[in-house]
Design an enzyme around this catalytic site. Sequence first.
Site, PDB file in Angstrom:
ATOM      1  N   ILE A 212      49.223  44.659 -14.924  1.00 20.85           N
ATOM      2  CA  ILE A 212      50.253  43.633 -14.720  1.00 20.85           C
ATOM      3  C   ILE A 212      50.833  43.153 -16.043  1.00 20.85           C
ATOM      4  O   ILE A 212      51.919  42.582 -16.060  1.00 20.85           O
ATOM      5  CB  ILE A 212      49.690  42.434 -13.921  1.00 20.85           C
ATOM      6  CG1 ILE A 212      48.580  41.725 -14.689  1.00 20.85           C
ATOM      7  CG2 ILE A 212      49.174  42.891 -12.572  1.00 20.85           C
ATOM      8  CD1 ILE A 212      48.096  40.456 -14.034  1.00 20.85           C
ATOM      9  N   GLU A 213      50.110  43.340 -17.137  1.00 19.17           N
ATOM     10  CA  GLU A 213      50.632  42.912 -18.428  1.00 19.17           C
ATOM     11  C   GLU A 213      51.720  43.855 -18.938  1.00 19.17           C
ATOM     12  O   GLU A 213      52.781  43.413 -19.385  1.00 19.17           O
ATOM     13  CB  GLU A 213      49.498  42.824 -19.463  1.00 19.17           C
ATOM     14  CG  GLU A 213      48.671  41.556 -19.377  1.00 19.17           C
ATOM     15  CD  GLU A 213      49.412  40.348 -19.914  1.00 19.17           C
ATOM     16  OE1 GLU A 213      50.484  40.522 -20.510  1.00 19.17           O
ATOM     17  OE2 GLU A 213      48.913  39.223 -19.728  1.00 19.17           O
ATOM     18  N   SER A 214      51.461  45.148 -18.902  1.00 21.52           N
ATOM     19  CA  SER A 214      52.370  46.114 -19.517  1.00 21.52           C
ATOM     20  C   SER A 214      52.674  47.306 -18.635  1.00 21.52           C
ATOM     21  O   SER A 214      53.383  48.215 -19.090  1.00 21.52           O
ATOM     22  CB  SER A 214      51.768  46.623 -20.834  1.00 21.52           C
ATOM     23  OG  SER A 214      50.511  47.253 -20.598  1.00 21.52           O
TER      24      SER A 214
END
Length: 584
Positions: A212-214
Amino acid sequence: MNCPVRVRFLVCAVAAGLGLQSAWAADMLSPPRADAGYARPVPLFDTPAQTFAIVPATWMEVAPVRTDLASPPEARVLRSISETIATIQPAAPPQAPPPPVAPPPAVATSAPGVPAPGTATPATATPATGTDAAPTMAVMQADDEDLWARIRRGFKMPDLDTWRARQTTRWYADKPQYIERISTRASMYLYHIVAEVEKRGMPTEIALLPFIESGMQPNAVSIAKAAGLWQFIPSTGTKYALEQNMWKDERFGVIESTRAALDYLQKLYGEFGDWQLALAAYNYGELGVERAIANARRHHRSTAYKDLRLPHETEFYVPKLQAIKNIIADPQRYGITLPEIPDRPYFVSEDIPADMDVATAARLAEIPIDEFQALNPAFNRPLIIGASSPTILLPADHAEAFETNLVAVEATGQPMASWTAHVMRRGETLEILAQKANLSVNELRRVNRIPWRYRPAAGSVILVPRGEAVTDDISPKLVDASFSLVPVVPRMRRISYRVHHGDTLSSIAHHWHIRTHDIMAWNRLHSSRLRIGQRLALNVWNGGNPRQRVRYSRHHPLHHYSHHHHRRHRRARHPCRSCLASAS
């Protein structure tokens, strides 16, 4: 997927409104890039999925020399190294002629119940003993063990059952191609992340955080200039000992960024005592979560994550992780097929003894340069300097080939680098250096990542082709060399502008007599949305009184075509450009 610009903007805006704007909009809607050069890192919203397509090692052959992607100096080094590698690779043995086909044996008649010669019945066949079958079964189990099963066994965080988590789960479940794509990219890094998480006794849900971050893209860069798999901003990266200089940015590195992220998450968990609050602080910051908890206590409300009043993005942050966890835990329930990821290391680390081109390292490892850059995205230049004692990551099944080829090339004494460092002198230009090196200015800008209308300041270190007379590697004194750019256009200065209520890119551009797309390029903006208090770096004109020009230009949206407006501006000492054009 090639979508019209308006459609891509509309879909990204809708996704942003739902708090799901991070990786899917970038991965599903970004246009494909035709180049495969060294201009890295690229923004998150300009990174195609094709750049990091994973090819199984069993399908790979020796990577050819890509002289079409290499600079002229690199092409010469690659040709020389390829010739050396060709001398140590054994030639393929000649194929033997096919054996003659033997005639079928004659079938002998036999009495009923007696087997024919050369045949065996189930009663007479020798069964495999326990000692013979056990090793084979053990090997099969080790080879067939899936990393997803290992992750499921390590789930320890309590489930978050809220409407946001359910809504986000449905959103991800409706995008099976995206889940498959990020899972395929994760096959290069996920084993290392899971191993490090388990080594620290942390729940394996933490290993899913880069999803979900990158979007599992190690070269992703956000609008807030957060970078890498774990999206570190520069200040936090410096705090957790991530090296950031002109040669390397460890925020993009797989090993170092994972170490720093887990250190940070462990600190947050020790501070809040709850993983959901720790994840919220990872996204929002410790002070922001502490203020939300203090506000909840003042109003006698629950201090659980789901009950806190947090920014919109942070409210959807943990639900997005819960959604990925739900899909990984039971993919059949959502109609998603996860790609198989073996439970074994994908890469190993190798030391670089001397200066070496990125293209040369990929050639020695016999892998495509795209895969090398996917494993080693931290290098900012096409040169890996040996003075910093660097290590590179290579596929585990190509490490032996790299070591063998490296020994053979070192024995010949030929250089493995086609670039060297040069300190810019006062009055020296890129055109002069390009002419001396017999290289185009465009190529020199590309290698050093110098945008147009900028030039390196005096004292900056840039890469230039390494001549035959240069035998020494780059000095250790230049490991922390400075690299700064100044505008090529004279009479300009750089300022920091704070966005106020009612400001837009157009109004700010009119304010300072600059162009909107320049503001977006200077600040790496991917949309025209601004927030109050945001700082923008602007290159504005010197001379004149900008406040007086601003006072007139702010009337343009409403009074640009007013006769009174033009008559007043013609009498002014500093009329606007539009009024001058209309007067002429």
